[in-house]
Design a protein around this motif. Structure first.
Motif, short mmCIF file in Angstrom:
data_model
loop_
_atom_site.label_atom_id
_atom_site.label_comp_id
_atom_site.label_asym_id
_atom_site.label_seq_id
_atom_site.Cartn_x
_atom_site.Cartn_y
_atom_site.Cartn_z
N LEU A 88 0.82 -1.20 0.00
CA LEU A 88 0.00 0.00 0.00
C LEU A 88 0.86 1.26 0.00
O LEU A 88 0.64 2.19 -0.79
CB LEU A 88 -0.91 0.02 1.23
N LEU A 89 1.83 1.29 0.91
CA LEU A 89 2.69 2.47 1.00
C LEU A 89 3.57 2.61 -0.23
O LEU A 89 3.88 3.72 -0.67
CB LEU A 89 3.54 2.40 2.27
N GLY A 90 3.97 1.47 -0.81
CA GLY A 90 4.75 1.52 -2.05
C GLY A 90 3.95 2.14 -3.18
O GLY A 90 4.46 2.95 -3.96
N GLY A 91 2.66 1.78 -3.27
CA GLY A 91 1.80 2.39 -4.27
C GLY A 91 1.62 3.87 -4.03
O GLY A 91 1.59 4.68 -4.97
N LEU A 92 1.51 4.26 -2.77
CA LEU A 92 1.35 5.67 -2.44
C LEU A 92 2.61 6.45 -2.81
O LEU A 92 2.52 7.57 -3.33
CB LEU A 92 1.07 5.81 -0.94
N ARG A 93 3.78 5.86 -2.57
CA ARG A 93 5.03 6.53 -2.93
C ARG A 93 5.08 6.87 -4.41
O ARG A 93 5.65 7.90 -4.80
CB ARG A 93 6.23 5.66 -2.56
N LEU A 94 4.50 6.00 -5.24
CA LEU A 94 4.54 6.23 -6.69
C LEU A 94 3.71 7.44 -7.11
O LEU A 94 3.89 7.94 -8.22
CB LEU A 94 4.05 4.98 -7.43
N THR A 95 2.79 7.88 -6.28
CA THR A 95 1.94 9.02 -6.63
C THR A 95 2.49 10.33 -6.09
O THR A 95 1.93 11.39 -6.39
CB THR A 95 0.52 8.83 -6.06
N LEU A 96 3.56 10.26 -5.28
CA LEU A 96 4.06 11.44 -4.59
C LEU A 96 5.41 11.87 -5.15
O LEU A 96 6.10 11.08 -5.81
CB LEU A 96 4.21 11.13 -3.09
N PRO A 97 5.82 13.10 -4.88
CA PRO A 97 7.16 13.54 -5.30
C PRO A 97 8.23 12.68 -4.65
O PRO A 97 8.03 12.16 -3.55
CB PRO A 97 7.24 14.99 -4.79
N ILE A 98 9.35 12.52 -5.31
CA ILE A 98 10.45 11.77 -4.72
C ILE A 98 11.08 12.63 -3.63
O ILE A 98 11.42 13.79 -3.87
CB ILE A 98 11.49 11.41 -5.79
N PRO A 99 11.21 12.11 -2.42
CA PRO A 99 11.74 12.92 -1.32
C PRO A 99 13.23 13.23 -1.52
O PRO A 99 13.92 12.57 -2.31
CB PRO A 99 11.52 12.05 -0.08
N ARG A 100 13.70 14.22 -0.82
CA ARG A 100 15.11 14.59 -0.87
C ARG A 100 15.98 13.41 -0.49
O ARG A 100 15.62 12.60 0.36
CB ARG A 100 15.39 15.76 0.07
N ALA A 101 17.13 13.32 -1.12
CA ALA A 101 18.08 12.26 -0.79
C ALA A 101 18.63 12.52 0.61
O ALA A 101 19.05 13.64 0.92
CB ALA A 101 19.21 12.23 -1.81
N ASP A 102 18.60 11.50 1.45
CA ASP A 102 19.10 11.65 2.82
C ASP A 102 19.75 10.34 3.25
O ASP A 102 19.19 9.59 4.05
CB ASP A 102 17.97 12.04 3.77
N PRO A 103 20.96 10.05 2.73
CA PRO A 103 21.63 8.79 3.07
C PRO A 103 21.86 8.63 4.57
O PRO A 103 21.82 7.52 5.09
CB PRO A 103 22.96 8.88 2.32
N ALA A 104 22.09 9.75 5.28
CA ALA A 104 22.34 9.66 6.72
C ALA A 104 21.12 9.13 7.46
O ALA A 104 21.22 8.26 8.33
CB ALA A 104 22.74 11.03 7.27
N LEU A 105 19.92 9.65 7.11
CA LEU A 105 18.70 9.17 7.75
C LEU A 105 18.44 7.71 7.42
O LEU A 105 18.12 6.91 8.30
CB LEU A 105 17.50 10.02 7.33
N LEU A 106 18.57 7.35 6.15
CA LEU A 106 18.33 5.97 5.76
C LEU A 106 19.32 5.03 6.46
O LEU A 106 18.95 3.92 6.85
CB LEU A 106 18.42 5.81 4.24
N GLY A 107 20.55 5.49 6.62
CA GLY A 107 21.53 4.68 7.33
C GLY A 107 21.13 4.48 8.79
O GLY A 107 21.26 3.38 9.33
N ARG A 108 20.63 5.55 9.43
CA ARG A 108 20.19 5.44 10.82
C ARG A 108 18.98 4.52 10.94
O ARG A 108 18.88 3.73 11.90
CB ARG A 108 19.84 6.82 11.36
N LEU A 109 18.06 4.62 9.97
CA LEU A 109 16.89 3.75 10.00
C LEU A 109 17.29 2.28 9.88
O LEU A 109 16.82 1.42 10.63
CB LEU A 109 15.93 4.13 8.87
#
Length: 230
Positions: A88-109
């Protein structure tokens, strides 16, 4: 509906899964403002990473030797529901703008969710309970009547479905955990897990404010462990 996507986002945010179905098609019935769409896209980075991790967590639990057959079947069902949330969330992502790149946040997650891995089923369930109950608090705040997410029927329906399932997952994880350990043994674990998630979600405080959620109030709510869990 926002359709100005020049580059499609990756099918996953943090954790790739073999055999992951193509994201389902989501149509946003009422157009979002650019600010709201971008804010939701930013928050989805945190939410999607959690859902992706939850699929693996419950799949592992369903095979854990300490769980009896009924508990293992319950964990397997929850894994399937978490996979549906991911779609569901993957489908929602396809309808929204691509968020800013944030490797630091993704690394922390990634580091946060990987740190939750343990062979101790009781500890793992306590951590999952902490996360699922925290997600319910976050979604409830986003969906509150009068706020941008709550006012959009599509966003409210998607996040409402996820919230209802997560409420059920909280009940199930508590019930299974109680079969493995004393009721108060997981309180410290729950508090630590909630605090770590609060720190991560507040990395997107600007997006929360755009969606009319007070970041400080949300943090206080996430850190408030119910009395029965202390």
């Amino acid at each position: 509906m926002l359709t100005e996507l020049k580059v499609l986002p990756a099918p996953h945010v943090c954790f790739r899964r073999r055999g992951r179905p193509v994201a389902m098609k989501v149509v946003i019935e009422h157009e979002l403002t650019r600010e709201t769409a971008e804010a939701v896209a930013e928050l989805l980075q945190v939410l999607c990473c959690g859902e992706e991790s939850a699929v693996f967590a419950f799949e592992r639990l369903s095979r854990h030797a300490d769980l009896h057959a009924a508990a293992a079947a319950c964990a397997a069902r929850i894994a399937r529901e978490e996979a549906y949330h991911d779609e569901l969330l993957g489908g929602l992502r396809l309808t929204l703008p691509i968020p800013r790149a944030d490797p630091a946040l993704l690394g922390r997650l990634k580091d946060f969710y990987r740190s939750l891995g343990t062979q101790d089923a009781f500890v793992h369930l306590s951590q999952i309970h902490a996360l699922d109950s925290a997600v319910c608090i976050i979604l409830s705040a986003l969906r509150r009547e009068g706020r941008p997410v709550g006012n959009n029927s599509t966003l409210d329906a998607i996040l409402g479905r996820i919230q209802r399932d997560e409420v059920s997952h909280v009940r199930d994880s508590v019930r299974i955990a109680r079969e493995l350990g004393p009721p108060r043994a997981g309180a410290d674990c729950i508090a630590r897990t909630r605090e770590s998630l609060a720190d991560l979600i507040l990395q997107r405080a600007d997006a929360l404010e755009t969606l009319e959620v007070d970041p400080d109030a949300l943090r206080r709510a996430l850190l408030r462990v119910p009395e029965r869990q202390r």
